[in-house]
Design a protein around this motif. Structure first.
Motif, PDB file in Angstrom:
ATOM      1  N   VAL A   1       0.848  -1.191   0.000  1.00  0.00           N
ATOM      2  CA  VAL A   1       0.000   0.000   0.000  1.00  0.00           C
ATOM      3  C   VAL A   1       0.889   1.249   0.000  1.00  0.00           C
ATOM      4  N   ARG A   2       1.952   1.245   0.786  1.00  0.00           N
ATOM      5  CA  ARG A   2       2.871   2.389   0.836  1.00  0.00           C
ATOM      6  C   ARG A   2       3.439   2.697  -0.552  1.00  0.00           C
ATOM      7  N   GLN A   3       3.840   1.675  -1.295  1.00  0.00           N
ATOM      8  CA  GLN A   3       4.374   1.883  -2.648  1.00  0.00           C
ATOM      9  C   GLN A   3       3.317   2.482  -3.564  1.00  0.00           C
ATOM     10  N   VAL A   4       2.091   2.009  -3.464  1.00  0.00           N
ATOM     11  CA  VAL A   4       1.001   2.552  -4.278  1.00  0.00           C
ATOM     12  C   VAL A   4       0.803   4.026  -3.951  1.00  0.00           C
TER      13      VAL A   4
ATOM     14  N   ASP B   1       2.897   6.139  -2.597  1.00  0.00           N
ATOM     15  CA  ASP B   1       4.054   6.917  -3.057  1.00  0.00           C
ATOM     16  C   ASP B   1       3.971   7.185  -4.547  1.00  0.00           C
ATOM     17  N   GLU B   2       3.582   6.188  -5.312  1.00  0.00           N
ATOM     18  CA  GLU B   2       3.494   6.359  -6.769  1.00  0.00           C
ATOM     19  C   GLU B   2       2.375   7.313  -7.151  1.00  0.00           C
ATOM     20  N   LEU B   3       1.374   7.427  -6.299  1.00  0.00           N
ATOM     21  CA  LEU B   3       0.265   8.347  -6.565  1.00  0.00           C
ATOM     22  C   LEU B   3       0.586   9.764  -6.090  1.00  0.00           C
ATOM     23  N   GLY B   4       1.772   9.960  -5.581  1.00  0.00           N
ATOM     24  CA  GLY B   4       2.216  11.303  -5.215  1.00  0.00           C
ATOM     25  C   GLY B   4       1.683  11.814  -3.898  1.00  0.00           C
ATOM     26  N   GLY B   5       1.494  10.927  -2.953  1.00  0.00           N
ATOM     27  CA  GLY B   5       1.118  11.382  -1.629  1.00  0.00           C
ATOM     28  C   GLY B   5      -0.353  11.258  -1.286  1.00  0.00           C
TER      29      GLY B   5
ATOM     30  N   SER C   1      -3.373   9.878   0.649  1.00  0.00           N
ATOM     31  CA  SER C   1      -3.356   9.363   2.024  1.00  0.00           C
ATOM     32  C   SER C   1      -3.833   7.907   2.067  1.00  0.00           C
ATOM     33  N   ARG C   2      -3.390   7.233   3.102  1.00  0.00           N
ATOM     34  CA  ARG C   2      -3.816   5.840   3.328  1.00  0.00           C
ATOM     35  C   ARG C   2      -5.339   5.798   3.494  1.00  0.00           C
ATOM     36  N   ARG C   3      -5.885   6.783   4.202  1.00  0.00           N
ATOM     37  CA  ARG C   3      -7.332   6.839   4.410  1.00  0.00           C
ATOM     38  C   ARG C   3      -8.074   6.944   3.079  1.00  0.00           C
ATOM     39  N   THR C   4      -7.573   7.780   2.163  1.00  0.00           N
ATOM     40  CA  THR C   4      -8.197   7.920   0.850  1.00  0.00           C
ATOM     41  C   THR C   4      -8.132   6.607   0.083  1.00  0.00           C
ATOM     42  N   PHE C   5      -6.997   5.941   0.123  1.00  0.00           N
ATOM     43  CA  PHE C   5      -6.843   4.657  -0.567  1.00  0.00           C
ATOM     44  C   PHE C   5      -7.886   3.655  -0.070  1.00  0.00           C
ATOM     45  N   TYR C   6      -8.030   3.554   1.246  1.00  0.00           N
ATOM     46  CA  TYR C   6      -8.993   2.594   1.794  1.00  0.00           C
ATOM     47  C   TYR C   6     -10.431   3.022   1.507  1.00  0.00           C
ATOM     48  N   ARG C   7     -10.678   4.306   1.428  1.00  0.00           N
ATOM     49  CA  ARG C   7     -12.020   4.791   1.043  1.00  0.00           C
ATOM     50  C   ARG C   7     -12.315   4.386  -0.395  1.00  0.00           C
ATOM     51  N   TRP C   8     -11.337   4.573  -1.287  1.00  0.00           N
ATOM     52  CA  TRP C   8     -11.515   4.139  -2.681  1.00  0.00           C
ATOM     53  C   TRP C   8     -11.854   2.663  -2.734  1.00  0.00           C
TER      54      TRP C   8
ATOM     55  N   ASP D   1      -1.934  -4.593 -12.381  1.00  0.00           N
ATOM     56  CA  ASP D   1      -3.286  -4.153 -12.048  1.00  0.00           C
ATOM     57  C   ASP D   1      -3.301  -2.664 -11.714  1.00  0.00           C
ATOM     58  N   PHE D   2      -2.276  -2.197 -11.019  1.00  0.00           N
ATOM     59  CA  PHE D   2      -2.156  -0.780 -10.687  1.00  0.00           C
ATOM     60  C   PHE D   2      -2.036   0.057 -11.960  1.00  0.00           C
ATOM     61  N   THR D   3      -1.198  -0.393 -12.891  1.00  0.00           N
ATOM     62  CA  THR D   3      -1.009   0.323 -14.157  1.00  0.00           C
ATOM     63  C   THR D   3      -2.304   0.338 -14.969  1.00  0.00           C
ATOM     64  N   ALA D   4      -3.005  -0.795 -15.007  1.00  0.00           N
ATOM     65  CA  ALA D   4      -4.278  -0.863 -15.738  1.00  0.00           C
ATOM     66  C   ALA D   4      -5.295   0.085 -15.117  1.00  0.00           C
TER      67      ALA D   4
END
Length: 64
Positions: free
Chosen positions: A11-14, A16-20, A22-29, A52-55
């Motif tokens: 999750v941290r790598q994802v 970071d690649e999204l440019g910051g 938040s973890r909360r936003t990722f889990y909300r998505w 899958d991330f690239t797609a």
């Protein structure tokens, strides 16, 4: 999908690649079904295949 030559991202790598994003936003998505495909390891940690991330990013780009 054949993941034999793929890379697992944390999750941290994802984030970071999204440019910051938040973890909360990722889990909300994820709750809304709008994040990249992910799966849980036996220890409960999430992983995302880089392909899958690239797609997922390409889908966002196409929808913009």
């Amino acid at each position: 999908m054949d993941h034999r030559r793929d890379e697992l991202m944390t999750v941290r790598q994802v984030l970071d690649e999204l440019g910051g994003v938040s973890r909360r936003t990722f889990y909300r998505w994820r709750e809304l079904g709008q994040g990249p495909a992910a799966f849980k390891l036996p220890n409960g940690e999430l992983r995302v295949w880089r392909s899958d991330f690239t797609a997922w990013l390409r889908q966002l780009e196409a929808a913009a």
